[in-house]
Structure formats: structure tokens, C-alpha cells
Design an enzyme around this catalytic site. Structure first.
Site, PDB file in Angstrom:
ATOM      1  CG  ASP A 117      -2.156   0.858   0.982  1.00 27.27           C
ATOM      2  OD1 ASP A 117      -3.203   0.619   1.625  1.00 27.27           O
ATOM      3  OD2 ASP A 117      -2.070   1.785   0.146  1.00 27.27           O
TER       4      ASP A 117
HETATM    5  C1  GLC Z   1      -4.308   4.322  -0.177  1.00 29.06           C
HETATM    6  C2  GLC Z   1      -5.219   3.138   0.014  1.00 29.06           C
HETATM    7  C3  GLC Z   1      -5.170   2.162  -1.126  1.00 29.06           C
HETATM    8  C4  GLC Z   1      -4.928   2.909  -2.412  1.00 29.06           C
HETATM    9  C5  GLC Z   1      -3.534   3.483  -2.342  1.00 29.06           C
HETATM   10  C6  GLC Z   1      -3.226   4.359  -3.557  1.00 29.06           C
HETATM   11  O1  GLC Z   1      -3.736   4.723   1.013  1.00 29.06           O
HETATM   12  O2  GLC Z   1      -5.090   2.415   1.245  1.00 29.06           O
HETATM   13  O3  GLC Z   1      -6.414   1.449  -1.149  1.00 29.06           O
HETATM   14  O4  GLC Z   1      -5.049   2.036  -3.524  1.00 29.06           O
HETATM   15  O5  GLC Z   1      -3.304   4.226  -1.155  1.00 29.06           O
HETATM   16  O6  GLC Z   1      -4.046   5.482  -3.553  1.00 29.06           O
END
Ligand code: GLC
Length: 755
Positions: free
Chosen positions: A233
């Protein structure tokens, strides 16, 4: 190309610095390119219900500056459709729009279990149940990937809250992990082969998901044969050496320090270069898999996708209540319908955070109802409340007056945007006071009230539902949700959504209430397996509306349930079910036939019933059909952490089919025969376990029969007490009174390692 096919080329062509650079992104949304070797960069972007491709001039993390795209219903809505075919179509549309925008991997679906209704991100997740999450998540993945765009099933794993999400440790026993929090991911990975998995921010039993070798390598790859790429993430990696070693292949977003650290780690021997080669091979496999996205694709027709969003929203809405069959409304009636509530004019149709989509267009329910009304049906409007949510007596008075002079009042309520979002959790389940007061005042002057809800996480209805004859849960239903609501209210579409999350009577009744969101960096999953209906049904707790619930404008009958135990045959099917479903009402409709299983003879505690299969079936009035389900041995099994495997025990299983977890129409008791479960036996095993073991029991009985003064087996009270005693304690307490020969036979057998 599989990673083995690429590794040699990788090892030969890339420098160490280039390998390390590939393992972290280029900027916020792209992978690194190596032009000299023809390795292109690919774009990864959100999100689960619409493409959030940043405009060229936008800042990297400004959520609300993306190019227009279709905003489909959020997962809370799509999960309530219980319709895998529909979700495949939505996934395909998402993939096509992603390709058109030059995106190679769409960051979704989110399939985390709704452990608590307070989770701020529940709008982005499908269900409280892993079968619904897994099957519908798999359909979305198949749909997206059918277009040549990769998906990223997320957030792996046990990311069930927003509070402290980047450091909290979800402390979960392994059986609960396996049966509840990993099971949906397991199904998606094994049934739909997502090209990527996104590791979660949180820790699991103290170990960050992004650095969790057991999770990312032993389970995901070793057991489930995942052959794609694991990405982090965004910002989840705190130790790039630990993460790449654990099996995380791509750190996002770009982190030059990580690349330098990996180079140093290889140069100084802290990690083998082969570890980097493995991750690079997976990245290059992903680049190869998505190569088709560079081909030109026929342009997407926004109207076609808007129509799909409308159909999906209509299929996902749940008719919770319909007293006196108040719905559907007759668009040709001679009356006035008062449309009350700002959400009718200014729809709340999506959540907040990284999933936010810049819609191509937005339908308001007010416009759609007005357009669909016949020539004699007048539609009035009164805002009733402001989106800011402050009390406004003038707006209230206007809404009451409009309702007083109308035949029916349709009141649009829901959660204001600030009440639920990525990044924080909710603290209660109530609708805003100003909205409840509006409903009370409207109901005082009009006894024909319909409530339409717009919310991502469930709201408590018990306090106010008596003011409404009908309640339609629309969820955050996407850009076409307003038109879908009009379709449903006027009966152009028959509601067929079913709750994929229980609506509790009170927050205090929820199983995680005492353990959410945890404290001091730890959230104990004290409720274990008993999440959602698994808890409410096992403890027989009253709920607002049960899991699987949803009304229709028609009725269905269930009959002739037949069960056939096939044993473990080549397809792995254990029990085959057949039943007859009939549409016994006046209009065409769709029923979600749900199959719940309860293991009445288990040697371990198990929920009273668990959903194991479902099918959505459309029938015309008077039509009937045979519905068949095949349950596998795994469907009937529980996970044993001591045996490190799924276990099917012989005994009776209650198999029920019905229209919700609390509306079970037919039940059969199915006797299942399975191989005996032989648990490894040792001196620390209890006397009871020894006496239950086919080989251990005779050895122990021989010993006890020769033990002077042994009461075991003669005195029932003593026997019950002694059975829980570890054998080694019994032997110690009986020292000197036991015959040497049987004792040595037993101890020799016990020390031989189990086969
Ligand atoms: C965010 C979310 C994830 C997302 C990523 C990119 O913090 O937790 O679901 O795809 O970052 O935006």
C-alpha cells in the site's frame, strides 16, 4: 511469461542499481522504466469503483483532481447485489476505462471483511462474509483482467479499520485468520488469479503485512500458488530489505532511499541478489501481462457505462421494509409525491479518499422521479436539511408543509460525507439528528412515508424506522444511483439486493464492540470467528435487519430440498443440494437463494450457521426452476492450527436454504462420513485424547489395567476429572504403581514421531 522464464534475462541484462530501482515506483503512480532494455513503465491507479487517473497537471496526491470516469456503485452497494455476473460486467467496464486512460493496473477490488460497522472504509468493501467477498471479488477481478488490465486485490490482510491503520497490529488467532480474514483473498487468488495483490498497512500479530513472510510467501505463494506481484500500500514499507525478503515485490510510491538500501544490502551480503531477481522477474511478468494495454482500444461510450452503473445501482439496492406494499409507486397515479431531503437533489453517491472518482455525469433522484412521473403525478421538493447538517427551522417547516399536502412523502436520508471515509473510523451508527427530526415531523403529517438511504456503512434504523412504511437502502450507489432509485420506486426495476452486512439493533450488540478499534497499537480480534451474522445467529441476538435480507415486489417459494452425499469424489464435491424455487407473486423478480451450513457434531466450536453458497435466480410470475448447489469437502471443513490444515469431521451437518440468514425456508440434516481425524499424540496429550486415539487407547488401557489402585475407568467422577490431565502428569503421580512392560510399550510408541 512466468517469472522463471524471465529471471535469466533479468539477471543477465540489468545492473544491480537498475534492479533495485525497478522494485520501487517512479513517482506516485508509475513503475520504473529501463529504456536501454526496453522495459516500459506502467501506470497503477485507483480505484475499486471508478478510474481515478490524475489530470496531467495535478499534484500527485490530490484525490479530487482526476480525469472524468464512470463512478460505479461502491463495493457496499455492489456487494449487496449478490450478482457475480453483474460484477464481472462492472469489472470489464472498469478495465476498458482504465485502458482508455492508459492505466495498466487498477487498484481494486477491496475485499476486507466488515468486522465492525464503524470502519470508515466499509463503503469500499463487499461484505461481513468471506464467501460473498470472495465470490464477488473474484468476479470483479475476472472482469477487469478480461480487458488486459491488471487488478490489485486489497488490502492483504486483516485491514478492518482505519484507526491507526499504518501501525496497528491486528491480533488474530490463526483459525480466525484462515476462516474469516484470509478466506476471501484465498478464493479470489485461486479462482480469479489477480495479477497483483496489495499488502496492507497494518501489522498482523505484530508483523507488518508488508514484511510478513508467512503471509506473502508461505501462504499466498506456497499454499495458494499466487504467481503475480505483491505491491505495498502507498507508504506501507518501513524496511525495504525485510519487505523484499518477505515476498513484497514493489514498493509504492517511489522511494529512492529504498533502492539505495537494497543495493547496499546486496553489496554487503545482507540479502542475496537472487531475492531482487525474483521480485524483478515478477515485475517484468506484470509488465508483460499488461502489454496489451498499450494497444489501441475502441473508445468507451460514457452513456453505455452510465447505463451499466444505473443497472448495477438498481440491482444493489436493498428493500428493507415495505409495509402495506406501499412500494412500488404508481407513476400514473393522480397525486402529489413530496420528495424531501437534500440528498434527493444533491446525491451522496460515493465515499471519500483514494477511491474518489470524478463522475462523467450525475443523476439526481429528484430529476429522475420528476422525469418518470406521469402527467397526473406531481412531484414537489423540499430540502429539509442542509448538507452541512445544522438545524434549519425554515427548511424543516417547508418540508413538513410539502409532506402535509402530498399523498406520499419520499424522504432521502443518509450519512453526510464527513461521517465516513478512508483514513478514519465512525464512532456511532446513527443518522444525523436533524435528519431523524425531519423524518419524525414528516411522519406526523403524512402516514405514507418512504425512506431512501444513502450511506456506505450501515446505519441503525431501530430508532426511527417505525416512522416509515417503506425503507430502501440505496448505499453509495454511484453516479447513476438517482435514476436507479427512481426505477426502483416506480417499479420499473424490482428490488433484488440483499444485505451483505447485518444491520444491528445497537452498536453495543456488535461482536467487536469491546475490541474496536483497540488501543496502544493493538486491536484484539476477541470475537474470533464470530463476525457479523456468525455472532448474532450463534447467540440468537435480535438484529435490525439480518444478513442476506432483502424484500422484493414479488414472492418466492422454496420446496423439494434433496441432498445427496457424494463423498469425496473426483470433483471434490461432498454434498449436492437440489431444490425447487418458484415465483409465486405478481411480477418478475430475482431471488438470492442462500445456502447455510451448521456442523452439529464438531469437536471444536463453530458458528451456528455459515453461508457456503448462493445463486441469484430470475423468475417470471408462476415460473419455477430447480436450483443446484455442490458443496465441497472444504466447504464443510474448519481450519485446525494444531494440524495445520482444513479438517472435515464425520457427523451431521444442518444444511439450510433460504432468503436470508434468518429466513431459512428448508433445512436438511446431512450425515457426512470422513476419514477419522487423527491428532498427533504425545506425553503432553490429555488422557482423554489418548483414550480417543485408535492406537494410543489400547496402550493406555493396558497400562491402567495393571496400575495398582487406578480409579480411571471404574469411578465415573474420577474418570471425567482425569481425562483432561496431560498423560505425563498421570504417569508422574502414578509412579511406582505401574507395571514396567506396558509403561515402556506406551512411552516407546509415544516417542516415535507421528507418520
Ligand atoms: C491508499 C489506500 C489504497 C490505495 C492506495 C493508492 O492509502 O489504502 O487502497 O489504492 O493508497 O491510492
Amino acid at each position: 511469461m512466468h517469472e522463471e522464464a524471465i529471471a535469466p534475462a533479468v539477471a543477465a541484462g540489468l545492473t544491480l542499481e537498475e534492479k533495485a530501482a525497478l522494485l520501487s515506483g517512479e513517482g506516485a503512480w508509475e513503475t520504473t522504466a529501463i529504456p536501454r532494455l526496453g522495459i516500459r513503465s506502467i501506470v497503477l491507479t485507483d480505484g475499486p469503483h471508478g478510474v481515478r487517473k490524475l489530470a496531467p497537471d495535478a499534484e500527485a496526491f490530490r484525490f479530487r483532481s482526476s480525469l472524468p470516469a464512470t463512478c460505479f456503485p461502491t463495493a457496499a452497494a455492489l456487494g449487496s447485489s449478490w450478482d457475480a455476473d453483474l460484477l464481472h460486467s462492472v469489472g470489464e467496464a472498469l478495465g476498458r476505462e482504465a485502458r482508455t486512460a492508459g492505466v495498466s493496473v487498477l487498484l481494486g477490488p477491496g475485499i476486507n471483511i466488515k468486522r465492525s460497522p464503524l470502519c470508515g472504509r466499509n463503503f469500499e468493501y463487499l461484505s461481513e462474509d468471506p464467501v460473498v467477498s470472495g465470490h464477488l471479488g473474484a468476479a470483479l477481478v475476472r472482469g477487469v483482467q478480461s480487458t488486459g488490465v491488471g487488478s490489485s486485490v486489497k488490502h492483504f490482510a486483516a485491514n478492518n479499520q482505519e484507526t491507526e491503520r499504518m501501525r496497528v497490529s491486528a491480533d488474530v488467532d490463526e483459525r480466525t485468520l484462515r476462516e474469516i480474514y484470509l478466506a476471501g483473498f484465498e478464493h479470489v487468488v485461486t479462482a480469479a488469479a489477480p495479477w497483483t495483490v496489495m499488502a496492507a498497512y497494518n501489522r498482523i500479530n505484530g508483523v507488518p503485512a508488508a514484511h510478513n513472510h508467512w503471509l506473502l510467501t508461505d501462504v499466498l505463494r506456497g499454499e495458494w500458488n499466487f504467481d503475480g506481484l505483491v505491491m505495498s500500500d502507498w507508504g506501507a514499507v518501513s524496511d525495504p530489505e525485510a519487505s523484499v525478503t518477505a515476498g513484497l515485490d514493489l514498493e509504492m510510491p517511489a522511494n529512492a532511499a529504498s533502492a539505495a538500501r537494497l543495493v547496499d544490502a546486496v553489496r554487503t551480503g545482507r540479502i542475496e541478489e537472487a531475492v531482487l531477481d525474483r521480485a524483478v522477474a515478477r515485475l517484468l511478468t506484470l509488465v508483460a501481462r499488461t502489454a496489451g494495454t498499450t494497444d489501441s482500444v475502441s473508445p468507451v461510450d460514457p452513456e453505455t457505462h452510465h447505463a451499466l452503473a444505473r443497472r448495477a445501482a438498481a440491482e444493489s439496492a436493498v428493500l428493507l421494509k415495505n409495509q402495506d406494499s406501499l412500494l412500488p409507486l404508481d407513476p400514473d397515479a393522480r397525486m402529489t409525491v413530496a420528495v424531501v431531503g437534500e440528498f434527493a437533489r444533491t446525491p451522496r453517491f460515493q465515499g471519500a479518499g483514494s477511491s474518489w472518482v470524478n463522475p462523467t455525469q450525475v443523476d439526481s433522484a429528484l430529476d429522475a422521479l420528476t422525469a418518470a412521473a406521469g402527467e397526473h403525478l406531481d412531484v414537489s421538493f423540499a430540502a429539509g436539511f442542509t448538507l452541512a447538517g445544522e438545524p434549519d427551522e425554515a427548511l424543516l417547516a417547508e418540508a413538513v408543509a410539502a409532506s402535509a399536502s402530498a399523498g406520499i412523502a419520499v424522504v432521502f436520508l443518509g450519512l453526510p460525507e464527513g461521517e465516513e471515509s478512508e483514513g478514519f473510523d465512525r464512532t456511532h451508527l446513527h443518522l444525523p439528528d436533524v435528519q431523524v427530526r425531519l423524518l419524525e415531523e414528516v411522519a406526523r403529517v403524512n402516514s405514507h412515508v418512504v425512506v431512501v438511504l444513502a450511506n456506505g456503512g450501515v446505519v441503525q434504523t431501530a430508532a426511527w424506522q417505525h416512522h416509515a412504511k417503506a425503507i430502501l437502502e440505496g448505499w453509495l450507489n454511484g453516479q447513476a444511483g438517482g435514476a436507479a432509485v427512481a426505477d426502483l420506486l416506480f417499479g420499473r426495476v424490482n428490488p433484488s439486493g440483499r444485505l451483505a452486512e447485518t444491520v444491528p439493533l445497537r452498536l453495543q450488540d456488535t461482536p467487536s464492540y469491546l475490541n474496536f478499534p483497540g488501543s496502544e497499537g493493538v486491536v484484539p480480534y476477541g470475537e474470533r470467528l464470530y463476525v457479523g451474522y456468525r455472532y448474532y445467529d450463534t447467540v440468537d441476538m435480535p438484529v435490525g435487519y439480518p444478513f442476506g435480507h432483502g424484500l422484493s415486489y414479488t414472492t418466492f417459494s422454496y420446496s423439494d430440498l434433496h441432498t445427496e452425499v457424494l463423498g469425496e469424489n473426483e470433483e471434490g464435491v461432498a454434498v449436492r443440494l437440489r431444490l425447487t424455487l418458484a415465483n409465486t407473486g405478481p411480477v418478475i423478480g430475482k431471488e438470492v437463494v442462500q445456502v447455510y451450513v451448521g456442523d452439529v457434531d464438531a469437536s471444536v466450536d463453530r458458528p451456528l450457521r455459515e453461508l457456503k453458497a448462493f445463486q441469484k435466480v430470475e423468475l417470471a410470475p408462476g415460473q419455477q426452476t430447480t436450483v443446484t448447489f455442490d458443496l465441497s469437502a472444504r466447504d464443510l471443513s474448519f481450519y485446525s492450527p494444531t494440524l495445520h490444515r482444513w479438517v472435515l469431521e464425520s457427523g451431521d451437518f444442518h444444511v439450510s436454504v433460504g432468503s436470508s440468514s434468518r429466513d431459512l425456508r428448508l433445512t436438511a440434516t446431512v450425515p457426512v462420513t470422513a476419514p477419522p481425524v487423527v491428532r498427533p499424540l504425545g506425553m503432553a496429550s490429555s488422557v482423554g485424547e489418548w483414550l480417543a486415539h485408535p492406537e494410543g487407547a489400547p496402550l493406555l488401557r493396558d497400562l491402567l489395567n495393571t496400575t495398582k489402585g487406578s480409579a480411571l475407568g471404574t469411578d465415573p467422577e474420577i474418570s471425567r476429572m482425569i481425562e483432561s490431565l496431560p498423560l505425563e502428569r498421570l504417569l508422574a503421580m502414578s509412579a511406582g504403581r505401574m507395571d514396567a512392560a506396558p509403561l515402556s510399550r506406551l512411552t516407546e510408541w509415544a516417542t516415535v514421531p507421528a507418520p
